[in-house]
Design an enzyme around this catalytic site. Structure first.
Site, PDB file in Angstrom:
ATOM      1  NE  ARG A 112      -2.787   1.881  -4.785  1.00  0.00           N
ATOM      2  CZ  ARG A 112      -2.716   0.915  -3.225  1.00  0.00           C
ATOM      3  NH1 ARG A 112      -3.290  -0.403  -3.792  1.00  0.00           N
ATOM      4  NH2 ARG A 112      -1.535   1.074  -3.426  1.00  0.00           N
ATOM      5  CB  CYS A 162      -0.871  -0.030   1.670  1.00  0.00           C
ATOM      6  SG  CYS A 162      -1.728  -1.800   1.560  1.00  0.00           S
TER       7      CYS A 162
END
Length: 320
Positions: free
Chosen positions: A225, A184
């Site tokens: 995101r 991530c």
């Protein structure tokens, strides 16, 4: 899935990160041998590309069944014949592929320390593992963005034991925990551009401009995101066609549907588009990069391409 011979091969290869370190070191050794004019450098590089193809083959089960990512599974599968073909072309005399070889080696040396270096104590000072530092920084920035948008999840400990997860309580009382992990952080994409920029021969000022364009942009887009996925999954905003989505990914937990849609479908497809756009912006700052891009296109299409003309890039000297 792969036939009776492949599992036997996969059973004797090293674990994923050891395998990746071996590939990185062999690519670096081939690079040094070639730089010193030894013909063995080409043979070593070609053989290591074959190993790199085997490496991608070993990752397919993880991406397909554990990570549940169609995009990454397909890319890993494509990587197998692509790596073998690069090795063949390099051995057959396409010397420009040594630049791509250098790039991949540097990418691995940038990425792997974050995956493999453990926490340690130096002169009585406890130093956390690099992955923890990066993950918690990304989690902090993601949390700040979530707060800015008016949401207030509970900050909780991730499954890795880091301060890098967000807890949500749904209307039915179900608890959702969204973990920030190394995937991530955008590290993979940043390593790609770091390797590409470092591998080509060009003026230092243009390389710095290329990094100044790519690295901050990747980081900011990545925070957007992670914020998007965390909010959507934590609030179950994309419970679209749950039966179909669960069947597509071989999952059974209905609370994962929003996560699968927001991350594995929307975000990963948009990430591919974003990387293409960033590559164009970087190439405008560092035109030498087209040497690698043209080689990649040749591997994929079997045809030569003039990207400098096609993309109307500045006509600066390249490293041919």
């Amino acid at each position: 899935m792969f036939g009776s011979g492949v599992p036997a091969i996969l059973s004797v290869v090293p674990d994923t990160f050891t395998f990746a370190w071996i590939v990185a070191v062999l690519f670096a050794a081939a690079w040094l041998l070639d730089a010193r004019g030894y013909a063995a450098g080409r043979a070593l590089a070609a053989g290591t590309w074959g190993l790199f193809g085997l490496f991608w083959l070993t990752t397919v089960p993880y991406f397909a069944f554990e990570h549940q990512s169609y995009v990454e599974s397909i890319l890993a599968l494509v990587g197998v014949p692509a790596c073998l073909y690069v090795g063949y072309l390099l051995y057959d005399g396409r010397a420009s592929l040594f630049t791509l070889t250098r790039a991949v080696s540097i990418m691995l040396f940038i990425y792997l320390p974050f995956e493999t270096i453990p926490a340690f104590t130096l002169a009585g000072v406890a130093v956390p593992e690099p992955r923890r530092i990066l993950i918690e920084i990304v989690a902090n920035h993601t949390g700040a963005m979530i707060d800015l948008l008016g949401y207030a999840p509970e900050r909780v400990t991730s499954y890795e034991g880091y301060d890098a997860a967000f807890g949500w309580t749904l209307a039915d009382g179900h608890r959702m925990r969204i973990n920030v992990v190394l995937a991530c952080t955008g590290l993979g994409s940043m390593a790609i551009f770091g390797g590409l920029v470092a591998a080509v021969e060009g003026p230092l000022d243009r390389k710095i401009r290329a990094l100044a364009v790519s690295i901050p942009l990747i980081y900011v887009l990545n925070i957007l995101r992670t914020t998007f996925i965390t909010i959507v999954a934590g609030n179950q905003y994309m419970q679209w066609q749950p039966e179909l989505v669960l069947a597509m990914f071989g999952a059974t937990n209905p609370y994962r549907v929003s996560f699968l849609v927001s991350d594995r479908i929307i975000s990963q497809l948009l990430a591919v588009v974003a990387l293409i756009g960033i590559t164009y912006l970087v190439a405008r700052q560092l035109p030498e990069l087209v040497v690698i891009l043209e080689d990649v296109l040749y591997v994929l299409t079997g045809e030569e391409h003039d990207l400098t003309e096609a993309l109307d890039l500045p006509r600066e000297p390249t490293n041919r």
